[in-house]
Design a protein around this motif. Structure first.
Motif, short mmCIF file in Angstrom:
data_model
loop_
_atom_site.label_atom_id
_atom_site.label_comp_id
_atom_site.label_asym_id
_atom_site.label_seq_id
_atom_site.Cartn_x
_atom_site.Cartn_y
_atom_site.Cartn_z
N VAL A 1 39.55 34.29 24.96
CA VAL A 1 38.63 34.23 23.83
C VAL A 1 37.45 33.39 24.67
O VAL A 1 36.35 33.75 24.42
CB VAL A 1 39.00 33.36 22.63
CG1 VAL A 1 37.92 32.89 21.75
CG2 VAL A 1 40.05 34.37 21.91
N ALA A 2 37.87 32.48 25.39
CA ALA A 2 36.92 31.53 26.18
C ALA A 2 36.19 32.37 27.01
O ALA A 2 34.79 32.41 27.47
CB ALA A 2 37.58 30.29 26.79
N GLY B 1 33.82 35.06 25.42
CA GLY B 1 32.57 34.19 24.88
C GLY B 1 31.64 33.93 26.12
O GLY B 1 30.39 33.95 26.20
N GLY B 2 32.20 33.46 27.16
CA GLY B 2 31.38 32.79 28.28
C GLY B 2 30.70 34.19 29.08
O GLY B 2 29.57 33.76 29.38
N ILE C 1 29.55 36.89 27.30
CA ILE C 1 28.72 37.34 26.32
C ILE C 1 27.50 36.46 26.73
O ILE C 1 26.47 36.94 26.72
CB ILE C 1 29.25 37.11 25.08
CG1 ILE C 1 30.19 38.30 24.49
CG2 ILE C 1 28.12 37.41 23.86
CD1 ILE C 1 30.86 38.35 23.30
N VAL C 2 27.61 35.03 26.72
CA VAL C 2 26.48 34.14 26.93
C VAL C 2 25.89 34.48 28.42
O VAL C 2 24.68 34.36 28.14
CB VAL C 2 27.02 32.84 26.71
CG1 VAL C 2 25.94 31.66 27.31
CG2 VAL C 2 27.49 32.32 25.47
#
Length: 263
Positions: A153-154, A157-158, A160-161
């Motif tokens: 998940v991390a 998310g990273g 995507i950012v």
């Protein structure tokens, strides 16, 4: 922290964790396993190690937008892994930053740093996939599955950012000025120039082709690493197990992700 202090701390952590891992294990039985191991399998394993490192060097060179030769990226990457295996606190990454900055032309420290972050995120995704494959074959320890899920998940998310920032530099500068640009003390350091250098390292993943290439090299590299682990297991087992290999590689990768633990 001085080099000898880092090395001493790494040795202490290694001894403590090794003692914990060997708790309750018969040392006579352990030495017997080593005595009867089929070391001929080390030869193909070493070959796979070289191929895996070459694939990772290709990935890093792509993230650097081919601002270095494959030879340089291969050697720098290997030196970084070497120091990372001996010293804690990601000092292997520091070695990579230092050597990349000494190339001609030099690569900015922040640019190299951002490429390393992308590497870590894509490798974490690969670890999650390995655990998922292992789970599909048979149950795995809940702690491993949970750690892989949270890491995945991390990592997503990273990525995507970072992808958003790579494609929207104007947005990155706006956010930077909103949170950091108002700090007058940092004005002398030309923070926007430093931000641009940081963004240079993630620019390749700002396109579908660049992101796909990075994920592709990551996939090929980990397939080779899994094959390497499978061959190593053949040293000790008559019938190596793919699920066990996947878990071994995933747990090892999750363990060395801790900054204070040497490889």
């Amino acid at each position: 922290m001085k080099r000898w202090q880092s090395l001493a701390l790494g040795m202490i952590i290694s001894v403590v964790t090794l003692a914990y891992a060997l708790h309750g294990v018969s040392l006579d039985g352990l030495w017997s396993e080593f005595a009867h191991a089929r070391y001929i399998y080390l030869i193909p394993s070493l070959g796979l190690v070289i191929v895996g490192l070459a694939l990772r060097a290709l990935r890093w060179r792509g993230l650097l937008d081919k601002r270095t030769t494959l030879t340089h990226s291969f050697h720098i990457l290997n030196v970084g892994y070497f120091f990372g295996a001996l010293l804690p606190f990601r000092l292997g990454d520091v070695a990579r930053l230092y050597m990349a900055a000494r190339l001609t032309p030099p690569i900015a420290l922040l640019t190299t740093l951002s490429t390393i972050v992308v590497e870590r995120l894509t490798d974490t995704l690969a670890i999650v996939v390995m655990v998922a494959l292992a789970v599909s074959m048979a149950p795995v320890p809940a702690t491993v599955a949970t750690a892989a899920l949270l890491s995945g998940v991390a990592a997503i998310g990273g990525l995507i950012v970072l992808t958003l920032l790579a494609t929207r530099r104007t947005l990155a500068h706006r956010l930077f000025n909103l949170f950091i640009g108002r700090i007058r003390v940092l004005a002398r350091l030309h923070p926007e120039r430093l931000l641009d250098r940081l963004l240079d390292g993630i620019t390749p993943i700002g396109s579908v082709r660049g992101l796909g290439t990075t994920l592709g090299w990551t996939t090929f590299a980990w397939i080779v690493s899994i094959a390497e682990g499978f061959v190593l297991m053949a040293m000790f087992y008559d019938q190596p197990d793919l699920r066990s290999t996947l878990l071994m590689m995933a747990m090892g990768a999750l363990a060395v992700a801790l900054p204070a633990v040497p490889g």
